[in-house]
Design a protein around this motif. Sequence first.
Motif, short mmCIF file in Angstrom:
data_model
loop_
_atom_site.label_atom_id
_atom_site.label_comp_id
_atom_site.label_asym_id
_atom_site.label_seq_id
_atom_site.Cartn_x
_atom_site.Cartn_y
_atom_site.Cartn_z
N GLY A 67 0.78 -1.23 0.00
CA GLY A 67 0.00 0.00 0.00
C GLY A 67 0.81 1.28 0.00
N VAL A 68 2.13 1.18 0.11
CA VAL A 68 2.98 2.36 0.08
C VAL A 68 3.16 2.83 -1.36
CG1 VAL A 68 5.27 3.28 0.59
CG2 VAL A 68 4.20 1.66 2.16
N GLU A 69 2.95 4.11 -1.60
CA GLU A 69 3.13 4.65 -2.95
C GLU A 69 4.62 4.85 -3.19
OE1 GLU A 69 1.84 8.80 -4.25
OE2 GLU A 69 0.33 7.53 -5.19
N PHE A 70 5.20 4.02 -4.03
CA PHE A 70 6.65 4.06 -4.23
C PHE A 70 7.07 4.74 -5.52
CE2 PHE A 70 5.23 0.25 -6.34
CZ PHE A 70 6.08 0.08 -7.42
N VAL A 71 6.18 4.80 -6.51
CA VAL A 71 6.48 5.50 -7.76
C VAL A 71 6.08 6.96 -7.61
CG1 VAL A 71 5.93 5.69 -10.21
CG2 VAL A 71 6.22 3.44 -9.18
N ASN A 72 6.97 7.86 -7.98
CA ASN A 72 6.69 9.29 -7.88
C ASN A 72 5.75 9.72 -9.01
OD1 ASN A 72 6.68 12.05 -7.60
ND2 ASN A 72 8.82 12.33 -8.17
N PRO A 73 4.49 10.08 -8.70
CA PRO A 73 3.55 10.44 -9.76
C PRO A 73 3.94 11.71 -10.51
CG PRO A 73 2.63 10.93 -7.60
CD PRO A 73 3.87 10.14 -7.36
N TYR A 74 4.69 12.59 -9.84
CA TYR A 74 5.08 13.84 -10.49
C TYR A 74 6.26 13.66 -11.44
CZ TYR A 74 1.69 15.80 -7.38
OH TYR A 74 0.50 16.05 -6.74
#
Length: 211
Positions: free
Chosen positions: A101-108
């Motif tokens: 559940g950790v967001e590891f890819v940088n969406p920006y």
Amino acid sequence: MPKPKTKTKEKTMQIKTLLNYPIQATTGFTLLNKDQAKVRFPYGNRYDQELQITDIATLMRADIKQAKKEGLLPQGLKTSVRCKFYSGGCSIDIRVTDCGGVEFVNPYHIKYTRQFHDQLPSFLQPAHPGKKRFTQEGEAILHVLKAIHGQYNFDKSEMETDYFHVNYYGDVTFDAALEMDTRRQIKAAIQAGDYCRFIFTTATDWAETQA
């Protein structure tokens, strides 16, 4: 009148991030940069010449489990630790197959490369939100796993003379299928109007909004 669309909350997770060399956790994990490893510390702090590669892989799995207990890694993290043997030596690879559940890819980073596809994010200033491929949490996960991966190794290689001498090769990465699927989801969210905290006004400038 149609109901305004609610923005998806950007997921973050508070974990103990150890982003500076050397890593010194309560478990005793230590990660040294390449210059330190060559000049002063050629051996990992748990190196043992009697250990077989398969034994080391087993110890790494136990270390990852312990790191999750101590809060150094997310509880839901899943990894694959595999050995390979070949004529030039052997390797141990650690793959993250689930980040829990950790967001590891940088969406920006994705948003920036979509907007400025002819620019290289690596040349952006360090504070730019689109520069790094992974989030701070993602980098912390890799950093701790690299510490675990390196503690049984030694590196007496000399790059200047193309001389390579290590206990084992290998790397620590996010599983390619996991990252690809995550990127697809983020691209769809961006297309739907999410991830609006930062906007890129030019190829090098950005602004933070209240979204």
